[in-house]
Motif scaffolding. Structure first.
Motif, PDB file in Angstrom:
ATOM      1  N   ILE A 171       0.951  -1.211   0.005  1.00 38.12           N
ATOM      2  CA  ILE A 171      -0.032  -0.019   0.253  1.00 38.12           C
ATOM      3  C   ILE A 171       0.947   1.262  -0.210  1.00 38.12           C
ATOM      4  N   ASP A 172       0.221   2.204  -0.372  1.00 37.12           N
ATOM      5  CA  ASP A 172       1.154   3.480  -0.672  1.00 37.12           C
ATOM      6  C   ASP A 172       1.072   4.194   0.808  1.00 37.12           C
ATOM      7  N   ALA A 173       1.964   5.153   0.892  1.00 35.58           N
ATOM      8  CA  ALA A 173       2.052   6.172   2.071  1.00 35.58           C
ATOM      9  C   ALA A 173       0.729   6.864   2.556  1.00 35.58           C
ATOM     10  N   ARG A 174      -0.128   7.224   1.484  1.00 37.10           N
ATOM     11  CA  ARG A 174      -1.177   7.970   1.936  1.00 37.10           C
ATOM     12  C   ARG A 174      -2.279   7.047   2.515  1.00 37.10           C
ATOM     13  N   VAL A 175      -2.326   5.762   1.919  1.00 36.32           N
ATOM     14  CA  VAL A 175      -3.097   4.831   2.715  1.00 36.32           C
ATOM     15  C   VAL A 175      -2.647   4.296   3.804  1.00 36.32           C
ATOM     16  N   ALA A 176      -1.257   4.274   4.196  1.00 39.44           N
ATOM     17  CA  ALA A 176      -0.814   3.843   5.455  1.00 39.44           C
ATOM     18  C   ALA A 176      -0.971   4.959   6.390  1.00 39.44           C
ATOM     19  N   ALA A 177      -0.868   6.180   6.042  1.00 44.86           N
ATOM     20  CA  ALA A 177      -1.263   7.332   6.905  1.00 44.86           C
ATOM     21  C   ALA A 177      -2.684   7.207   7.396  1.00 44.86           C
ATOM     22  N   GLY A 178      -3.720   6.809   6.417  1.00 41.23           N
ATOM     23  CA  GLY A 178      -5.101   6.797   7.020  1.00 41.23           C
ATOM     24  C   GLY A 178      -5.159   5.563   7.830  1.00 41.23           C
ATOM     25  N   ILE A 179      -4.583   4.610   7.745  1.00 41.17           N
ATOM     26  CA  ILE A 179      -4.553   3.427   8.735  1.00 41.17           C
ATOM     27  C   ILE A 179      -4.091   4.126  10.110  1.00 41.17           C
TER      28      ILE A 179
END
Length: 144
Positions: A60-68
């Motif tokens: 997953i990309d950093a944006r999705v990881a940040a949302g998690i």
């Protein structure tokens, strides 16, 4: 997506390079987020150790990881256990049990039914790598 068998050489190589960032927890006890110590890439991982003993992984990309991490917003790929089992089954990474009525199979059959009350014996059988009539037998057994 990748499916890696637990205890394999690949398991040690790949998972040895990851740091766990956070766990989903709760009803999704199998799900967590990790980050590669070498390339900093994020991976969503479903650690399925009850039936087929695999790690299901999705980059997953950093944006999705940040949302998690900040908002606990997880992609849907591994949120239900049936999806994880299906991915394992479709990858060919399935287990065979010596005890056909072992607790892991009984408990998982019941969990799948609780997760989705309309699930059929055919689908439970497919996900667990057993015939549908055996799935019906498992559902008749008490998981506790």
């Amino acid at each position: 997506m990748a499916v890696i068998g637990m205890g394999s050489q690949r398991d040690e190589e790949v998972l040895g390079s990851l740091d766990r960032v956070c766990d989903h927890g709760g009803r999704q006890w199998w799900l967590y987020l990790s980050r590669c110590i070498n390339c900093q890439q994020f991976w969503m991982i479903a650690q399925e150790e009850r039936v087929h003993d695999n790690y299901c992984m999705k980059r997953i990309d950093a944006r999705v990881a940040a949302g998690i991490v900040t908002d606990a917003i997880w992609p849907e790929d591994f949120l239900d256990f049936a999806s994880v089992l299906r991915l394992e089954r479709e990858s060919g990474q399935i287990a065979q049990f010596l005890d056909p009525n072992c607790h892991a199979l009984v408990a998982t059959a019941h969990d799948l039914s609780r997760e989705r009350p309309d699930i059929t014996f055919d689908e439970i059988g497919y996900l667990l790598g057993i015939i549908p009539s055996h799935a019906a037998t498992l559902m008749a057994l008490n998981p506790w």
